[in-house]
Scaffold this motif. Structure first.
Motif, PDB file in Angstrom:
ATOM      1  N   GLN A 274       9.103  -1.572  -4.880  1.00  9.74           N
ATOM      2  CA  GLN A 274       8.774  -0.519  -5.841  1.00  9.74           C
ATOM      3  C   GLN A 274       8.700   0.839  -5.147  1.00  9.74           C
ATOM      4  O   GLN A 274       9.106   1.863  -5.703  1.00  9.74           O
ATOM      5  N   LEU A 275       8.188   0.867  -3.922  1.00  6.28           N
ATOM      6  CA  LEU A 275       8.137   2.112  -3.151  1.00  6.28           C
ATOM      7  C   LEU A 275       9.535   2.677  -2.926  1.00  6.28           C
ATOM      8  O   LEU A 275       9.759   3.885  -3.027  1.00  6.28           O
ATOM      9  N   PHE A 280       9.464   6.379  -2.209  1.00  8.74           N
ATOM     10  CA  PHE A 280       8.268   6.353  -1.368  1.00  8.74           C
ATOM     11  C   PHE A 280       7.149   7.270  -1.890  1.00  8.74           C
ATOM     12  O   PHE A 280       6.378   7.828  -1.110  1.00  8.74           O
ATOM     13  N   SER A 281       7.100   7.385  -3.194  1.00  6.47           N
ATOM     14  CA  SER A 281       5.999   8.126  -3.826  1.00  6.47           C
ATOM     15  C   SER A 281       4.878   7.137  -4.148  1.00  6.47           C
ATOM     16  O   SER A 281       4.967   6.376  -5.122  1.00  6.47           O
ATOM     17  N   VAL A 285       3.960   4.816  -7.710  1.00  4.64           N
ATOM     18  CA  VAL A 285       3.773   3.361  -7.679  1.00  4.64           C
ATOM     19  C   VAL A 285       2.366   3.015  -8.152  1.00  4.64           C
ATOM     20  O   VAL A 285       2.173   2.064  -8.929  1.00  4.64           O
ATOM     21  N   ASN A 286       1.399   3.782  -7.715  1.00  8.88           N
ATOM     22  CA  ASN A 286       0.015   3.518  -8.114  1.00  8.88           C
ATOM     23  C   ASN A 286      -0.187   3.741  -9.607  1.00  8.88           C
ATOM     24  O   ASN A 286      -0.930   3.008 -10.268  1.00  8.88           O
ATOM     25  N   ASP A 287       0.488   4.771 -10.151  1.00 10.66           N
ATOM     26  CA  ASP A 287       0.378   5.044 -11.589  1.00 10.66           C
ATOM     27  C   ASP A 287       0.956   3.901 -12.423  1.00 10.66           C
ATOM     28  O   ASP A 287       0.393   3.528 -13.459  1.00 10.66           O
ATOM     29  N   GLY A 290      -0.732   0.171 -10.603  1.00  9.43           N
ATOM     30  CA  GLY A 290      -2.081   0.308 -10.043  1.00  9.43           C
ATOM     31  C   GLY A 290      -2.858  -0.988 -10.027  1.00  9.43           C
ATOM     32  O   GLY A 290      -3.647  -1.244  -9.114  1.00  9.43           O
ATOM     33  N   ASP A 291      -2.615  -1.851 -11.037  1.00 10.69           N
ATOM     34  CA  ASP A 291      -3.314  -3.137 -11.089  1.00 10.69           C
ATOM     35  C   ASP A 291      -2.959  -4.007  -9.900  1.00 10.69           C
ATOM     36  O   ASP A 291      -3.811  -4.680  -9.318  1.00 10.69           O
ATOM     37  N   ARG A 292      -1.657  -3.974  -9.528  1.00 12.20           N
ATOM     38  CA  ARG A 292      -1.208  -4.754  -8.364  1.00 12.20           C
ATOM     39  C   ARG A 292      -1.790  -4.180  -7.073  1.00 12.20           C
ATOM     40  O   ARG A 292      -2.194  -4.922  -6.183  1.00 12.20           O
TER      41      ARG A 292
END
Length: 312
Positions: A274-275, A280-281, A285-287, A290-292
């Motif tokens: 995903q990165l 590499f943002s 990825v967190n947005d 974020g659950d993962r």
């Protein structure tokens, strides 16, 4: 008469305890990957010894029985119970001249320190690992394992200065060809210290020199590749990081065909891919995932972090 019968029972019990002890360690290789088989053997052995010990009061039978119970708790991941057994073992060895040996006391302290890592009692692990060093011969294999336990506890306490000193001592006193797996694992630990102290380039160069860990089934090769990618990302070498993530994916597939992989590693691989997709943002990825990402911040369940893993 009764005394002769008791003597014969003690002698027979001690002989069987020694036989069982050696059989257990000879068969340890057979137990790898077969936890139920191991627990079945331990349960049977414990049942027999538990009947003998109260009858004979033979300290050696008690010694073997306590170790088997500790091993059984360890196999079930019952680390606090295993610590209690190790404390009983220390007391038993100290108080019984018939079984007292420096090596036995050293082993008991070392096992206690090892299990204290699992319950996050790092100060206790440092203390008891150092106690064990007083009874091992300086430089022998078990001495080095005890020092590694001390290193891990200090690492998790954030005492990187003392960690580095221990690693330097281990590496300088060991030839790589003598203990190739341990030597390369210690190099990996050195790279971990360099990474957490933000010396990414130095960590990267050490990781590039490590080869032996690929032969291990506990994921250390995966750990080396993962930390290498993390170094490249921190150095903003995203093209190289992307190449290494693809190489890791292929390595991951090869590994999966040989050994069962942890769900945590599967999610790691997914997040790395995903990165790459998000250039590499980490924020993106967190947005979106974020659950993962948050699922890694635990020590429980399938995704929980484990002390004994390659993740430092």
């Amino acid at each position: 008469n009764a005394e002769i019968k008791l003597y014969e029972r003690c002698r027979s019990g001690i002989h069987m305890a020694k036989k069982l002890w050696y059989e257990y360690f000879i068969r340890e290789v057979d137990f790898v990957g077969h936890p139920n088989k191991k627990q079945e053997f331990l349960s049977g052995a414990i049942n027999v010894r538990q009947k003998e010990y109260p009858e004979t009061k033979a300290s050696y039978i008690g010694y073997v029985l306590t170790i088997l119970i500790a091993e059984n708790h360890l196999a079930k991941a019952e680390y606090e119970m295993c610590c209690h057994c190790c404390e009983e073992l220390i007391k038993l060895v100290r108080e019984n001249p018939a079984i007292f040996m420096n090596r036995r006391l050293a082993h008991a302290y070392s096992e206690l320190a090892y299990n204290e890592l699992f319950i996050f009692n790092f100060q206790g692990a440092v203390k008891h690992a150092r106690y064990s060093l007083n009874y091992y011969e300086n430089g022998e294999f078990d001495y080095k394992i005890a020092r590694e336990i001390e290193f891990k506890a200090l690492f998790y306490m954030g005492d990187f200065s003392r960690c580095s000193a221990i690693l330097q001592s281990l590496l300088s006193s060991t030839r790589q060809e003598e203990l190739p797996f341990l030597y390369n694992k210690w190099l990996y630990f050195k790279a971990c210290i360099l990474f957490v102290t933000q010396k990414y380039k130095l960590a990267f160069h050490i990781l590039e020199a490590i080869k032996e860990l690929d032969k291990n089934s506990e994921g250390w090769g995966f750990g080396v590749r993962l930390l290498t990618i993390m170094c490249l990302i921190e150095l903003f070498l995203f093209d190289l990081a992307e190449d290494r993530i693809e190489a890791l994916r292929k390595y991951f597939e090869r590994l999966n065909s040989k050994y069962p992989l942890h769900k945590r590693e599967v999610v790691m691989m997914y997040l790395l891919q995903q990165l790459v997709k998000k250039s590499f943002s980490f924020c993106k990825v967190n947005d979106e995932r974020g659950d993962r990402v948050q699922s890694f911040n635990t020590i429980h369940g399938e995704l929980g972090w484990e002390v004994k893993s390659y993740e430092m």
